[in-house]
Design a protein around this motif. Sequence first.
Motif, PDB file in Angstrom:
ATOM      1  N   MET A  53      48.516  39.613  52.312  1.00 27.05           N
ATOM      2  CA  MET A  53      48.321  39.066  53.656  1.00 27.05           C
ATOM      3  C   MET A  53      46.913  38.504  53.745  1.00 27.05           C
ATOM      4  N   ARG A  54      46.668  37.683  54.763  1.00 28.86           N
ATOM      5  CA  ARG A  54      45.328  37.126  54.904  1.00 28.86           C
ATOM      6  C   ARG A  54      44.332  38.239  55.192  1.00 28.86           C
ATOM      7  N   SER A  55      43.220  38.232  54.467  1.00 30.34           N
ATOM      8  CA  SER A  55      42.225  39.283  54.628  1.00 30.34           C
ATOM      9  C   SER A  55      40.927  38.844  53.975  1.00 30.34           C
ATOM     10  N   PRO A  56      39.824  39.530  54.269  1.00 26.94           N
ATOM     11  CA  PRO A  56      38.589  39.270  53.540  1.00 26.94           C
ATOM     12  C   PRO A  56      38.773  39.652  52.079  1.00 26.94           C
ATOM     13  N   GLY A  57      37.962  39.084  51.198  1.00 27.62           N
ATOM     14  CA  GLY A  57      38.080  39.454  49.792  1.00 27.62           C
ATOM     15  C   GLY A  57      37.068  38.750  48.918  1.00 27.62           C
ATOM     16  N   GLY A  58      36.701  39.390  47.830  1.00 33.53           N
ATOM     17  CA  GLY A  58      35.687  38.839  46.943  1.00 33.53           C
ATOM     18  C   GLY A  58      36.167  38.574  45.534  1.00 33.53           C
ATOM     19  N   TRP A  59      37.495  38.488  45.352  1.00 33.55           N
ATOM     20  CA  TRP A  59      38.017  38.224  44.018  1.00 33.55           C
ATOM     21  C   TRP A  59      37.979  36.732  43.725  1.00 33.55           C
ATOM     22  N   ASN A  60      37.995  36.380  42.453  1.00 34.64           N
ATOM     23  CA  ASN A  60      37.999  34.990  42.004  1.00 34.64           C
ATOM     24  C   ASN A  60      39.424  34.454  42.072  1.00 34.64           C
ATOM     25  N   ILE A  61      39.658  33.474  42.950  1.00 32.94           N
ATOM     26  CA  ILE A  61      41.007  33.003  43.222  1.00 32.94           C
ATOM     27  C   ILE A  61      41.375  31.849  42.284  1.00 32.94           C
ATOM     28  N   LEU A  62      42.537  31.993  41.630  1.00 34.11           N
ATOM     29  CA  LEU A  62      43.014  31.010  40.650  1.00 34.11           C
ATOM     30  C   LEU A  62      44.189  30.178  41.150  1.00 34.11           C
ATOM     31  N   GLY A  63      44.936  30.691  42.100  1.00 29.82           N
ATOM     32  CA  GLY A  63      46.126  29.987  42.563  1.00 29.82           C
ATOM     33  C   GLY A  63      46.789  30.735  43.695  1.00 29.82           C
ATOM     34  N   ARG A  64      48.057  30.379  43.954  1.00 25.98           N
ATOM     35  CA  ARG A  64      48.758  30.978  45.089  1.00 25.98           C
ATOM     36  C   ARG A  64      50.248  31.081  44.782  1.00 25.98           C
ATOM     37  N   THR A  65      50.869  32.130  45.317  1.00 29.42           N
ATOM     38  CA  THR A  65      52.313  32.319  45.179  1.00 29.42           C
ATOM     39  C   THR A  65      52.950  32.383  46.558  1.00 29.42           C
TER      40      THR A  65
END
Length: 237
Positions: A181-193
């Motif tokens: 779900m939409r939320s704060p986050g600090g991970w490195n984003i590569l794509g979306r499903t």
Amino acid sequence: MSQSLSPRLETVGMDALMVRLFDAIDEAHMPWILAADTALRERLGEAMIDLVPSYTTLLVHYDVSRLSQIEARKLIQDALRGLKPASNQAGREHRIPVWYDDSVGPELSRIAERLGVDTDDVARRHAGRDYCAFALGFAPGYAFMGLVEEALATPRLKTPRQRVPAGSVGIAERQTAIYPMRSPGGWNILGRTAVKLFDRERDEISLFRPGDRVRFEPISREAFIEQGGDTTPLEER
């Protein structure tokens, strides 16, 4: 359990004990974690409020009106004595289609540049192995999975984003995960499903369980849209 494996119990609250089975993350440990989960649930019965398995531990939350800490410790030790991983405890397999693209995965090109490859290669390498769901946490349906190949391992962002869209696929060090779900986050984003990880209408509201196997599959933008995916670009911060 085995001669080389001795569980350690740590007090983490008036009504909670941490069972530490290992000191390092390893997929080979997962059958033991799952076997311990089953044994503890059976042994503690109605006296157990919650049990949370993780990479190397299990957090046992028990009812103090039914058990003292001394009694809880004894029940846990009895449950784990002689424990062996059962052959039928293999997790389920999931195939997760992912649209790898800079517009929804800003760190994709950054990792590619660091490695001296193109973004398609990063996507292929991230999707080129099965991942074990080690633990659930952070948000409902959020599974911490691993292990990402060492070359792709990337530290968390120094400044977390305030909003990461649902379905975002990211990595942090050698872990990978999908934001349910939409939320704060600090991970490195590569794509979306477009796959829905948390659904109150399903019998099992969380798609993943600890011990499950997950494989990502690169798909086109068109396929992503057909599956109901949201192509709104991810804001940098």
